[in-house]
Write an enzyme that holds these catalytic residues in place. Structure first.
Site, PDB file in Angstrom:
ATOM      1  N   HIS A  57       0.818  -1.206   0.000  1.00 50.36           N
ATOM      2  CA  HIS A  57       0.000   0.000   0.000  1.00 50.36           C
ATOM      3  C   HIS A  57       0.858   1.263   0.000  1.00 50.36           C
ATOM      4  O   HIS A  57       0.339   2.377  -0.184  1.00 50.36           O
ATOM      5  CB  HIS A  57      -0.926   0.002   1.221  1.00 50.36           C
ATOM      6  CG  HIS A  57      -2.364   0.229   0.866  1.00 50.36           C
ATOM      7  ND1 HIS A  57      -2.775   1.189  -0.031  1.00 50.36           N
ATOM      8  CD2 HIS A  57      -3.502  -0.383   1.277  1.00 50.36           C
ATOM      9  CE1 HIS A  57      -4.090   1.166  -0.150  1.00 50.36           C
ATOM     10  NE2 HIS A  57      -4.556   0.218   0.631  1.00 50.36           N
TER      11      HIS A  57
ATOM     12  N   ASP B 184      -8.686 -10.519 -18.037  1.00 45.58           N
ATOM     13  CA  ASP B 184      -8.467 -11.753 -18.801  1.00 45.58           C
ATOM     14  C   ASP B 184      -6.961 -11.987 -18.987  1.00 45.58           C
ATOM     15  O   ASP B 184      -6.278 -11.252 -19.685  1.00 45.58           O
ATOM     16  CB  ASP B 184      -9.156 -11.635 -20.165  1.00 45.58           C
ATOM     17  CG  ASP B 184      -9.028 -12.888 -21.007  1.00 45.58           C
ATOM     18  OD1 ASP B 184      -8.403 -13.875 -20.547  1.00 45.58           O
ATOM     19  OD2 ASP B 184      -9.546 -12.890 -22.136  1.00 45.58           O
TER      20      ASP B 184
END
Length: 464
Positions: A163, A388
């Site tokens: 983060h 994908d």
């Protein structure tokens, strides 16, 4: 899945993946932004993309793993700081030491898992849950990935960047680029007819780091008495509710996200008081994550890496418990923030804006000693189900829970609903999940499902 959770997931390989080509000398040092600086070094955001695969063969696992490693190596050339090491609160040495890449075998069928997700199994699909390795990596390594192969050929790809360098939008930008490169090593198309934009690592120039006062701690450490459940809200049921609210609050039509948050918040507050009879009614503060990119002038592009969000505290008075009151207060809080502060989070004035927000947060928490405190983040509108890697679109996208009173929202696969992952005290959750008002807005065929039962033996980290 009757055997133990640990035996279901077997780590078969651990590797370091380095960029395919070395990072140029002039890019070896990266200064982080002020917003990156204030985040702890051991926080890792995570998304898990699960794919049903029908074309696997004997060599599928080795070929898929090899291709993912090669494409990750190429992707790290573009996202070179993720292959570096954190060397301070606001500095990354882009030294090409690489990302941690774990490969695992999951001894069950993906279809069985999706039918009834095993609570703790998801944590073993995520790299930092292997703490023997993670204790060395966390706080320095900036990217961990774990590729999980199910017996049926199904795949779960867990992406966990630090983060310190990536919020959820940055995580999405990285994963989308990696997926595109894995699909076709020569064409970095985005899968929807466009070209991928290169990531921008210029946060340190837009909002330079500075010395700041201590920031009040608001997110509680995970404990053994928390439970996270998934609730799926039916978007079609929101239309009538919007009409009712517009009748009470003229010229205001709340968003689906605002409505879902308001419903959960109302029922969670009620569950808190039912679980603790005699507790006086008290104010509530909701920290709502606000994406700053599209609220700054000029807007920051989606491919701007780093942490361009702010946890906006919204105070609800003791008597503000009706849905129209909750959504109205949310709207006012967000509108005021956008008008007065959001555009100031850059340049010389950025430090003053951040300092002012931190000071106001501290004053708010100090002035309201006994409060109900909740955190909310929304991943809605991010096209996560377009991710994908070459095996089609994901069957399911998930993450992890772990911190008390956290609400995370994400669109369902076909955008006909909103999944809400809610973490509460066990006793409060037992009351919440039977709340008739909450149940009235859920998808009937998809009751609330236990996603995680958090015990002290499993150490968890934030997903904000």
């Amino acid at each position: 899945m009757g055997s133990s959770i640990r035996s279901l997931v077997e780590i078969t390989s651990r590797k370091i993946i380095k960029p395919l080509s070395p990072t140029p000398y002039h890019l070896k040092a990266l200064k982080l932004s002020l917003l990156d600086q204030i985040l702890p070094p051991t926080l890792y955001g995570t998304l898990v993309f699960l794919y049903t695969n029908h074309w696997h063969g004997a060599g599928f696992v080795s070929n898929a793993s090899k291709r993912l490693q090669e494409s990750l190596s190429k992707t790290l050339v573009l996202f070179y700081p993720l292959a570096g090491r954190l060397k301070g609160p606001a500095f990354i040495e882009c030294n090409d030491e690489g990302a941690h890449f774990l490969e695992a075998r999951v001894n069950c069928q993906l279809a069985d898992f999706l039918q009834q997700p095993e609570p703790k199994l998801i944590h073993h699909l995520i790299p930092e849950t292997d703490y023997e390795t993670a204790q060395v990596a966390l706080g320095s390594v900036l990217l961990l990935v774990q590729i999980n192969f199910f017996n049926c050929g199904g795949i779960a790809i867990a992406v966990s960047p630090s983060h310190k360098i990536a919020d959820v939008t940055s995580l999405y930008t990285f994963a989308r680029t990696w997926a595109a490169i894995n699909r076709d090593e020569d064409q970095y198309d985005d899968g929807v007819g466009g070209q991928l934009a290169l990531p921008e690592f210029n946060g340190g120039n837009l909002l330079p780091s500075r010395d700041l006062p201590a920031i009040p701690k608001t997110l509680e450490t995970p404990s053994e008495n928390l439970t996270t459940r998934k609730f799926v809200f039916d978007v079609s049921k929101m239309a009538s509710l919007k009409a009712k609210i517009e009748g009470v609050v003229p010229n205001f039509i709340p968003t689906n996200v605002q409505l879902v948050l308001a419903i959960i918040l109302k029922c969670a507050i009620a569950a808190f008081h039912k679980s603790k009879p005699g507790t006086p009614i008290r104010p509530t503060v909701l920290f709502q994550m606000v994406n700053l990119r599209r609220r700054m002038l000029p807007e920051l592009p989606q491919n701007a890496m780093g942490n361009w969000f702010w946890p906006l505290p919204i105070l609800f008075k003791e008597d503000e418990t009706q849905l129209h009151e909750l959504v109205s207060t949310m709207r006012k809080g967000l509108t005021d923030f956008v008008i007065e502060k959001a555009n100031r989070f850059k340049g010389v004035e950025g430090f003053l804006a951040v300092f002012e927000c931190i000071r106001e947060r501290g004053q708010l928490l100090k002035s309201t000693k006994d409060i109900n405190l909740y955190w909310a983040t929304s991943l809605c509108k991010l096209p996560l189900y377009e991710m994908d890697f070459g095996w089609g679109k994901p069957t399911w996208v998930t993450s992890k829970g772990g911190y008390k009173n956290v609400i995370a929202l994400v669109d369902t696969k076909f955008c006909d609903g909103i999944e809400a992952w809610v973490t509460l005290d066990e006793q409060e959750m037992a009351i919440l999940e039977s709340d008739e008002e909450l149940l009235a807005y859920l998808v009937p065929s998809t009751p609330a499902q236990t996603m995680f039962d958090i015990k002290s033996s499993i150490k968890l980290k934030s997903n904000m």
